[in-house]
Scaffold this motif. Structure first.
Motif, short mmCIF file in Angstrom:
data_model
loop_
_atom_site.label_atom_id
_atom_site.label_comp_id
_atom_site.label_asym_id
_atom_site.label_seq_id
_atom_site.Cartn_x
_atom_site.Cartn_y
_atom_site.Cartn_z
N ARG A 297 51.89 144.12 52.85
CA ARG A 297 50.88 143.14 53.27
C ARG A 297 50.43 143.37 54.71
O ARG A 297 49.25 143.34 55.02
CB ARG A 297 51.42 141.72 53.11
N ARG A 298 51.41 143.57 55.59
CA ARG A 298 51.08 143.75 57.01
C ARG A 298 50.26 145.01 57.23
O ARG A 298 49.25 145.01 57.94
CB ARG A 298 52.36 143.80 57.84
N ILE A 299 50.66 146.11 56.58
CA ILE A 299 49.95 147.38 56.74
C ILE A 299 48.54 147.26 56.15
O ILE A 299 47.56 147.73 56.72
CB ILE A 299 50.74 148.53 56.09
N GLN B 51 48.65 152.60 51.23
CA GLN B 51 49.49 153.41 50.35
C GLN B 51 49.82 154.76 50.98
O GLN B 51 50.96 155.23 50.89
CB GLN B 51 48.82 153.59 49.00
N ASP B 52 48.84 155.39 51.61
CA ASP B 52 49.09 156.66 52.29
C ASP B 52 50.12 156.51 53.40
O ASP B 52 51.00 157.36 53.58
CB ASP B 52 47.79 157.23 52.88
N THR B 53 50.01 155.42 54.16
CA THR B 53 50.94 155.19 55.26
C THR B 53 52.36 154.99 54.75
O THR B 53 53.30 155.61 55.25
CB THR B 53 50.50 153.94 56.06
N SER C 105 58.21 159.52 52.28
CA SER C 105 58.46 160.95 52.05
C SER C 105 59.05 161.64 53.27
O SER C 105 59.87 162.56 53.14
CB SER C 105 57.18 161.64 51.60
N ASN C 106 58.66 161.24 54.48
CA ASN C 106 59.17 161.88 55.70
C ASN C 106 60.39 161.18 56.26
O ASN C 106 61.25 161.82 56.85
CB ASN C 106 58.10 161.94 56.78
N GLN C 107 60.41 159.89 56.15
CA GLN C 107 61.49 159.02 56.60
C GLN C 107 62.05 159.43 57.97
O GLN C 107 63.11 160.05 58.06
CB GLN C 107 62.60 158.98 55.57
N PRO C 108 61.35 159.07 59.04
CA PRO C 108 61.86 159.37 60.38
C PRO C 108 63.25 158.78 60.57
O PRO C 108 63.52 157.66 60.17
CB PRO C 108 60.85 158.68 61.31
N GLU C 109 64.15 159.57 61.16
CA GLU C 109 65.54 159.15 61.28
C GLU C 109 65.78 158.43 62.60
O GLU C 109 65.09 158.65 63.59
CB GLU C 109 66.45 160.37 61.18
N GLY C 110 66.78 157.58 62.58
CA GLY C 110 67.22 156.92 63.79
C GLY C 110 66.35 155.77 64.24
O GLY C 110 66.41 155.37 65.40
N LEU C 111 65.54 155.22 63.36
CA LEU C 111 64.68 154.10 63.74
C LEU C 111 65.32 152.79 63.32
O LEU C 111 65.80 152.65 62.20
CB LEU C 111 63.31 154.22 63.07
N ASN C 112 65.31 151.83 64.24
CA ASN C 112 65.75 150.50 63.84
C ASN C 112 64.56 149.78 63.20
O ASN C 112 63.47 150.34 63.08
CB ASN C 112 66.33 149.72 65.03
N GLU C 113 64.77 148.53 62.79
CA GLU C 113 63.72 147.83 62.05
C GLU C 113 62.45 147.64 62.88
O GLU C 113 61.34 147.80 62.37
CB GLU C 113 64.26 146.47 61.59
N ALA C 114 62.58 147.34 64.16
CA ALA C 114 61.41 147.15 65.02
C ALA C 114 60.66 148.47 65.21
O ALA C 114 59.42 148.50 65.19
CB ALA C 114 61.83 146.58 66.37
N GLN C 115 61.38 149.56 65.41
CA GLN C 115 60.74 150.86 65.58
C GLN C 115 60.07 151.30 64.29
O GLN C 115 58.99 151.89 64.32
CB GLN C 115 61.78 151.90 66.00
N GLU C 116 60.70 151.02 63.17
CA GLU C 116 60.12 151.34 61.86
C GLU C 116 58.80 150.61 61.67
O GLU C 116 57.80 151.19 61.25
CB GLU C 116 61.13 150.93 60.79
N SER C 117 58.79 149.33 62.01
CA SER C 117 57.59 148.52 61.89
C SER C 117 56.48 149.03 62.81
O SER C 117 55.31 149.11 62.41
CB SER C 117 57.93 147.07 62.22
N ALA C 118 56.85 149.39 64.03
CA ALA C 118 55.87 149.92 64.98
C ALA C 118 55.32 151.26 64.50
O ALA C 118 54.12 151.53 64.62
CB ALA C 118 56.51 150.08 66.36
N LEU D 222 55.01 152.28 61.41
CA LEU D 222 54.08 152.00 60.30
C LEU D 222 52.74 151.49 60.82
O LEU D 222 51.68 151.91 60.35
CB LEU D 222 54.70 150.99 59.33
N ALA D 223 52.78 150.58 61.79
CA ALA D 223 51.54 150.02 62.34
C ALA D 223 50.71 151.11 63.04
O ALA D 223 49.50 151.21 62.82
CB ALA D 223 51.86 148.89 63.32
N ARG D 224 51.36 151.93 63.87
CA ARG D 224 50.64 153.00 64.56
C ARG D 224 50.02 153.98 63.57
O ARG D 224 48.88 154.40 63.72
CB ARG D 224 51.58 153.77 65.51
N THR D 225 50.78 154.33 62.54
CA THR D 225 50.27 155.28 61.55
C THR D 225 49.10 154.69 60.78
O THR D 225 48.11 155.37 60.54
CB THR D 225 51.41 155.70 60.59
N ALA D 226 49.20 153.42 60.41
CA ALA D 226 48.11 152.77 59.69
C ALA D 226 46.85 152.70 60.57
O ALA D 226 45.74 152.93 60.09
CB ALA D 226 48.51 151.37 59.24
N ILE D 227 47.03 152.41 61.83
CA ILE D 227 45.88 152.34 62.75
C ILE D 227 45.24 153.71 62.89
O ILE D 227 44.01 153.85 62.81
CB ILE D 227 46.32 151.79 64.13
#
Length: 169
Positions: A15-17, A36-38, A44-57, A59-64
């Motif tokens: 929803r947020r994306i 869906q692409d984001t 598929s890539n799953q960046p490692e070492g991200l906490n929940e806030a970094q994961e959310s950020a 996703l937002a940056r990629t969607a933008i």
């Protein structure tokens, strides 16, 4: 990531994306595709070492970024189609003129698609996709000199095709 984890991840963030993309592209169908692409890119890539806030950020940056790229591509496509319609209007004195008011950008794009290879490929990459000659040369293996000839000849063939065909609205 298992299928269940991917589904839970999707439900958590979609929803947020989607709303981020919708505010930028102003089209629900395009925003859904970008969303869906984001999400697919993250899963598929799953960046490692991200906490929940970094994961959310992330996703937002990629969607933008994806939304802005979509806007740029639509702007380039509209500019090209407008230029192609204007170019079709430019004719020499021995030929009949084309009424560009009755030609739509979609008709110009359709005519490009109907051109023979390599003209349709080259015009599509250079004019619609906005790639420069060097990039097209690398992708296709066509030398830049030949590429310029193909673009020039392709534009002439496009003008002729638009002159010959009756334009229906």
């Amino acid at each position: 990531m298992t299928r269940e984890e991917a589904t839970a991840f999707y439900r958590k963030h979609y929803r947020r994306i989607f709303n981020i993309s919708l505010r930028i592209v102003e089209s629900s169908a395009d925003a859904e595709e970008i969303m869906q692409d984001t999400l697919l890119k993250y899963i598929s890539n799953q960046p490692e070492g991200l906490n929940e806030a970094q994961e959310s950020a992330w996703l937002a940056r990629t969607a933008i970024r994806k939304s802005l790229d979509w806007l740029r591509s639509k702007k380039r496509e509209a500019a090209f189609l407008h230029e192609a319609a204007l170019a079709a209007e430019e004719v020499d004195d021995t030929t009949e003129e084309i009424d560009t008011k009755t030609i739509t950008p979609e008709q110009v794009a359709k005519e490009i698609g109907m051109l023979k290879e390599p003209y349709n490929l080259v015009l599509d990459l250079v004019l619609i996709e906005g790639l420069d000659y060097e990039e097209v040369s690398q992708y296709t293996g066509i030398t830049q000199g030949n590429l310029r000839c193909y673009v020039s000849r392709g534009m002439a063939k496009l003008r002729e095709a638009l002159k010959r065909k009756p334009i229906y609205q």
